[in-house]
Design an enzyme around this catalytic site. Structure first.
Site, PDB file in Angstrom:
ATOM      1  N   LYS A   9     -22.702  14.477  -0.648  1.00 33.76           N
ATOM      2  CA  LYS A   9     -22.370  15.819  -0.757  1.00 33.76           C
ATOM      3  C   LYS A   9     -22.846  16.378  -2.032  1.00 33.76           C
ATOM      4  O   LYS A   9     -23.262  15.630  -2.916  1.00 33.76           O
ATOM      5  CB  LYS A   9     -20.740  15.633  -0.831  1.00 33.76           C
ATOM      6  CG  LYS A   9     -20.278  14.790  -2.115  1.00 33.76           C
ATOM      7  CD  LYS A   9     -18.862  14.924  -2.390  1.00 33.76           C
ATOM      8  CE  LYS A   9     -18.298  16.080  -3.240  1.00 33.76           C
ATOM      9  NZ  LYS A   9     -18.668  15.391  -4.890  1.00 33.76           N
TER      10      LYS A   9
ATOM     11  N   HIS B 187     -13.673  15.083  -0.329  1.00 32.10           N
ATOM     12  CA  HIS B 187     -12.883  13.958  -0.177  1.00 32.10           C
ATOM     13  C   HIS B 187     -11.460  14.124   0.202  1.00 32.10           C
ATOM     14  O   HIS B 187     -11.054  13.372   1.241  1.00 32.10           O
ATOM     15  CB  HIS B 187     -12.779  13.500  -1.713  1.00 32.10           C
ATOM     16  CG  HIS B 187     -14.210  12.984  -2.282  1.00 32.10           C
ATOM     17  ND1 HIS B 187     -15.157  12.653  -1.543  1.00 32.10           N
ATOM     18  CD2 HIS B 187     -14.462  13.140  -3.572  1.00 32.10           C
ATOM     19  CE1 HIS B 187     -16.234  12.530  -2.340  1.00 32.10           C
ATOM     20  NE2 HIS B 187     -15.987  12.917  -3.598  1.00 32.10           N
TER      21      HIS B 187
HETATM   22  C1  BG6 Z   1     -17.260  12.862  -7.000  1.00 31.12           C
HETATM   23  C2  BG6 Z   1     -17.026  13.974  -7.857  1.00 31.12           C
HETATM   24  O1  BG6 Z   1     -17.495  13.245  -5.630  1.00 31.12           O
HETATM   25  O2  BG6 Z   1     -15.807  11.944  -6.979  1.00 31.12           O
HETATM   26  C3  BG6 Z   1     -16.612  13.625  -9.187  1.00 31.12           C
HETATM   27  O3  BG6 Z   1     -18.162  14.786  -7.649  1.00 31.12           O
HETATM   28  C4  BG6 Z   1     -15.307  12.898  -9.219  1.00 31.12           C
HETATM   29  O4  BG6 Z   1     -16.277  15.098  -9.909  1.00 31.12           O
HETATM   30  C5  BG6 Z   1     -15.601  11.868  -8.311  1.00 31.12           C
HETATM   31  O5  BG6 Z   1     -14.949  12.374 -10.554  1.00 31.12           O
HETATM   32  C6  BG6 Z   1     -14.250  10.959  -8.026  1.00 31.12           C
HETATM   33  O6  BG6 Z   1     -14.356  10.041  -7.313  1.00 31.12           O
HETATM   34  P1  BG6 Z   1     -13.280   8.605  -7.728  1.00 31.12           P
HETATM   35  O7  BG6 Z   1     -13.991   7.639  -6.700  1.00 31.12           O
HETATM   36  O8  BG6 Z   1     -13.512   8.177  -8.940  1.00 31.12           O
HETATM   37  O9  BG6 Z   1     -12.082   8.927  -7.136  1.00 31.12           O
END
Ligand code: BG6
Length: 517
Positions: free
Chosen positions: A170, A262
């Site tokens: 992404k 996500h």
């Molecule tokens: C990433 C985003 O895809 O996911 C980030 O670009 C974010 O901004 C991160 O901090 C969060 O991932 P996780 O696994 O820490 O919840």
């Protein structure tokens, strides 16, 4: 039930893993440590070769030396012998993959490694570059004839058919139009079954657990609908700001960075119909169906269905997003977004799903909160405890994805003692601590899935396009940030702007943190 990490129908094929963007942050921080872990777990075939491609001149050994501290940082107890073994299978090629000459050099190097390592011509490309380079690189891969699926090419084993697959990170496009264009470019070079649109949230244990919880138990499915569920909250709150990525984030914002990608994955798993079986076709088609069932948000009423925010200065070490280096002056990019979405289908009509994500929030907390309705009638209403008009506290299920992996259920119970006094109790299962499973970097299992040819946990073409369609009205609202009053509208360390509470309060609801009893 199998406990084997290889509990899949397909073997992991040896391949050459080609990482475009070898000098980038993602490669060092996540991809190489993930491959080390998979190797340590015995999941990566010994023939696998990793070829990093980037423009900076560097030798194989220099790159290996650069990577080692990252692997060590990720694995406090790094197994030296495993690292030595995998390091000798890591190579580097200085090349500009957006040019024909650069891609020809990549093809030549893949061919050499293929002969040397007996990877049968299988290649897994990983685009770990800025998203503006996705299309130019895919076009060059195609032009250089590196996708020869099924045909023989340079392998020492001509009898065996080869595959070439591609993993795309992404952001998959910047909006509905650019995502469709990227899909078309990919579709000209690769078959859909060779395209792996990765989302690391799909590798999270509790996200996958949602499917198991819903479909491997009989208790929940009968009540998993609008008749029993009042609403669902899906939140990903982070305490960190945007770090070094200010310029990127200023162009992106929370809706694109977290929600369209996500949180839509979690939304799909929480809301979809039971797939016929756990196969890529069935799981992915149910995800598309449920995202397609989202009610389009009316363009003239978007503000009623969202709360947008940007963190301001905290008076100490944080100048606030808008004043950070690399952010355009006067930026109104949202670092917080909460959206209310409704489905137009029999299961969910009338039950809203609230999706929320923000930077510099009070806590790192990723969770799915399923808020049930109260019982249809209160049998105990004439008891003194309810004389003041109190109601029964409705059941609530919480799936905590981070910081720990937990599942909790709130239910009413009788307080021991004389008479009937009712109090809610929380029953908690510490999923992470209940099983002796090592925590692994999310990218590893997903890359292994791609090497197996298992697309279950990857997004399909139609799914990403439908998710973009659903968020477009909110993006257009956010693009007029001055009107939406986004600038500096929440304190770092808080739960977001006041409008976020108001979004739920309008319908008599509260966010989970305001409702923890
Ligand atoms: C990433 C985003 O895809 O996911 C980030 O670009 C974010 O901004 C991160 O901090 C969060 O991932 P996780 O696994 O820490 O919840």
């Amino acid at each position: 039930m199998s406990n084997s990490p290889l509990a899949s129908h397909h073997a992991v094929d040896p391949c050459t893993l080609v990482i475009f963007g070898a000098s980038g942050d993602l490669t060092a921080r996540k991809l190489i440590p993930a491959m080390y872990e998979m190797s340590k777990m015995g999941l990566l075939p010994v023939e696998t070769r990793i070829l990093g491609v980037a423009r900076r001149p560097k030798t194989d050994d220099e790159w290996r030396e650069e990577l080692e501290p990252w692997v060590r940082k990720h694995n406090v107890e790094m197994d030296e012998s495993v690292w030595r073994e995998i390091a000798q299978r890591i190579y580097y090629l200085p090349a500009d993959a957006t040019t024909s000459e650069g891609m020809a050099a990549v093809g030549k190097r893949i061919a050499e490694l293929d002969v040397e390592s007996k990877t049968s011509g299988n290649v897994l490309f990983f685009l770990s570059v800025a998203s503006s380079l996705y299309e130019p690189i895919v076009e060059k891969i195609d032009e250089a004839g590196l996708v020869v699926e099924g045909k023989r090419w340079c392998s020492i084993n001509p009898a065996q058919a080869s595959w070439q697959r591609i993993i795309i990170e992404k952001p998959f496009g910047n909006d509905d139009v650019t995502a469709k264009s990227l899909n078309r470019t990919l579709g000209r070079a690769f078959e859909e079954e060779s395209i792996y649109r990765i989302d690391h949230y799909l590798a999270k244990e509790i996200v996958q657990s949602l499917l198991v919880f819903r479909f491997a138990n009989i208790l929940w499915e009968p009540v998993w609908n609008q008749q029993y569920i009042d609403h669902v909250q899906i939140s990903a709150a982070e305490t960190v700001g945007v770090g070094q990525r200010t310029a990127f984030y200023d162009q992106t914002g929370a809706i694109r960075d977290m929600i369209q990608s996500h949180l839509f994955q979690i939304l799909a798993f929480a809301a979809m119909e039971p797939p016929t079986d756990y196969t890529p076709e069935h799981v992915r088609s149910e995800k598309v169906k449920v995202i397609d069932a989202l009610v389009p948000t009316p363009a003239d009423r978007v503000a009623e269905f969202c709360a947008l925010g940007q963190y301001g200065p905290n008076g100490k070490d944080d100048p606030g997003f808008a004043a950070s280096e690399g952010v355009a002056p006067g930026s109104t990019t949202e670092t917080f977004a909460a959206l209310e979405l409704q489905f137009q289908n029999w299961r969910w009509a009338g039950t809203p799903f609230y999706l929320r994500s923000g930077k510099r929030m009070a806590k790192k907390q990723t969770e799915v909160v399923v808020q049930f309705k109260p019982p249809a009638a209160n049998l105990f209403r004439k008891l003194p405890a309810f004389a003041g008009g109190d109601h029964l506290v409705p059941n609530r299920l919480v799936f905590t994805v981070a910081p720990n992996e937990q599942l909790s259920l709130r239910f009413e119970t009788k307080r021991p003692g004389l008479g009937i006094n009712i109090d809610p109790l929380e029953m908690m299962a510490d999923v992470g601590a209940s099983f002796d499973a090592p925590a692994v970097e999310a990218y590893g299992p997903l890359m292994i899935d791609a090497m197996r040819g298992d697309q279950t946990l990857f997004k399909s073409r139609t799914e990403v396009e439908s998710a973009w369609d659903a968020v477009m009205p909110f993006l257009s609202e956010a693009s007029d940030g001055a009107r939406a009053g986004i600038r500096d509208n929440y304190q770092p360390g808080s739960w977001g702007p006041d409008s976020s509470r108001a979004l739920l309060a309008r319908k008599g609801r509260r966010w989970y943190e305001d409702d923890v009893s």
